[in-house]
Design a protein around this motif. Structure first.
Motif, PDB file in Angstrom:
ATOM      1  N   ALA A  39       0.829  -1.201   0.000  1.00 53.60           N
ATOM      2  CA  ALA A  39       0.000   0.000   0.000  1.00 53.60           C
ATOM      3  C   ALA A  39       0.869   1.258   0.000  1.00 53.60           C
ATOM      4  O   ALA A  39       0.564   2.227  -0.712  1.00 53.60           O
ATOM      5  N   MET A  40       1.957   1.235   0.754  1.00 53.62           N
ATOM      6  CA  MET A  40       2.850   2.396   0.784  1.00 53.62           C
ATOM      7  C   MET A  40       3.535   2.601  -0.567  1.00 53.62           C
ATOM      8  O   MET A  40       3.739   3.737  -0.993  1.00 53.62           O
ATOM      9  N   ALA A  41       3.874   1.510  -1.242  1.00 47.07           N
ATOM     10  CA  ALA A  41       4.490   1.623  -2.565  1.00 47.07           C
ATOM     11  C   ALA A  41       3.516   2.251  -3.559  1.00 47.07           C
ATOM     12  O   ALA A  41       3.908   3.115  -4.355  1.00 47.07           O
ATOM     13  N   HIS A  42       2.253   1.846  -3.495  1.00 47.03           N
ATOM     14  CA  HIS A  42       1.239   2.442  -4.377  1.00 47.03           C
ATOM     15  C   HIS A  42       1.038   3.920  -4.043  1.00 47.03           C
ATOM     16  O   HIS A  42       0.910   4.756  -4.947  1.00 47.03           O
ATOM     17  N   LEU A  43       1.005   4.245  -2.778  1.00 45.28           N
ATOM     18  CA  LEU A  43       0.852   5.630  -2.357  1.00 45.28           C
ATOM     19  C   LEU A  43       2.029   6.470  -2.831  1.00 45.28           C
ATOM     20  O   LEU A  43       1.853   7.581  -3.354  1.00 45.28           O
ATOM     21  N   GLN A  44       3.234   5.951  -2.681  1.00 42.03           N
ATOM     22  CA  GLN A  44       4.444   6.649  -3.138  1.00 42.03           C
ATOM     23  C   GLN A  44       4.375   6.908  -4.640  1.00 42.03           C
ATOM     24  O   GLN A  44       4.667   8.017  -5.102  1.00 42.03           O
ATOM     25  N   LEU A  47       1.864   9.651  -5.328  1.00 36.98           N
ATOM     26  CA  LEU A  47       2.377  10.963  -4.945  1.00 36.98           C
ATOM     27  C   LEU A  47       3.400  11.466  -5.950  1.00 36.98           C
ATOM     28  O   LEU A  47       3.422  12.664  -6.295  1.00 36.98           O
ATOM     29  N   GLU A  48       4.254  10.581  -6.433  1.00 35.58           N
ATOM     30  CA  GLU A  48       5.258  10.971  -7.404  1.00 35.58           C
ATOM     31  C   GLU A  48       4.637  11.354  -8.748  1.00 35.58           C
ATOM     32  O   GLU A  48       5.100  12.274  -9.412  1.00 35.58           O
ATOM     33  N   SER A  49       3.564  10.681  -9.130  1.00 38.54           N
ATOM     34  CA  SER A  49       2.939  10.986 -10.423  1.00 38.54           C
ATOM     35  C   SER A  49       2.130  12.281 -10.366  1.00 38.54           C
ATOM     36  O   SER A  49       1.970  12.942 -11.386  1.00 38.54           O
ATOM     37  N   THR A  50       1.642  12.682  -9.200  1.00 36.05           N
ATOM     38  CA  THR A  50       0.865  13.920  -9.110  1.00 36.05           C
ATOM     39  C   THR A  50       1.737  15.144  -8.832  1.00 36.05           C
ATOM     40  O   THR A  50       1.320  16.254  -9.068  1.00 36.05           O
TER      41      THR A  50
END
Length: 52
Positions: A39-44, A47-50
């Motif tokens: 979940a943290m990897a998906h969140l990261q 965040l990087e794409s936005t």
């Protein structure tokens, strides 16, 4: 992994004594940590794409 977790939970619901086994605690801990890390990897990644 999900099938193993569901199978373990099904066994636990039928036999409360299963929670005395250290292997069950390890499996639940590892499963929970795996879910959290993914979940943290998906969140990261989100965040990087936005922020770009």
């Amino acid at each position: 992994m999900a099938r193993l977790t569901l199978s373990a939970l099904e066994r636990a619901s039928q036999d409360p004594a299963i929670w005395r086994q250290p292997e069950v605690h390890h499996a639940v801990l590892i499963s929970g940590l795996t879910v959290m890390v993914n979940a943290m990897a998906h969140l990261q990644a989100d965040l990087e794409s936005t922020s770009g």
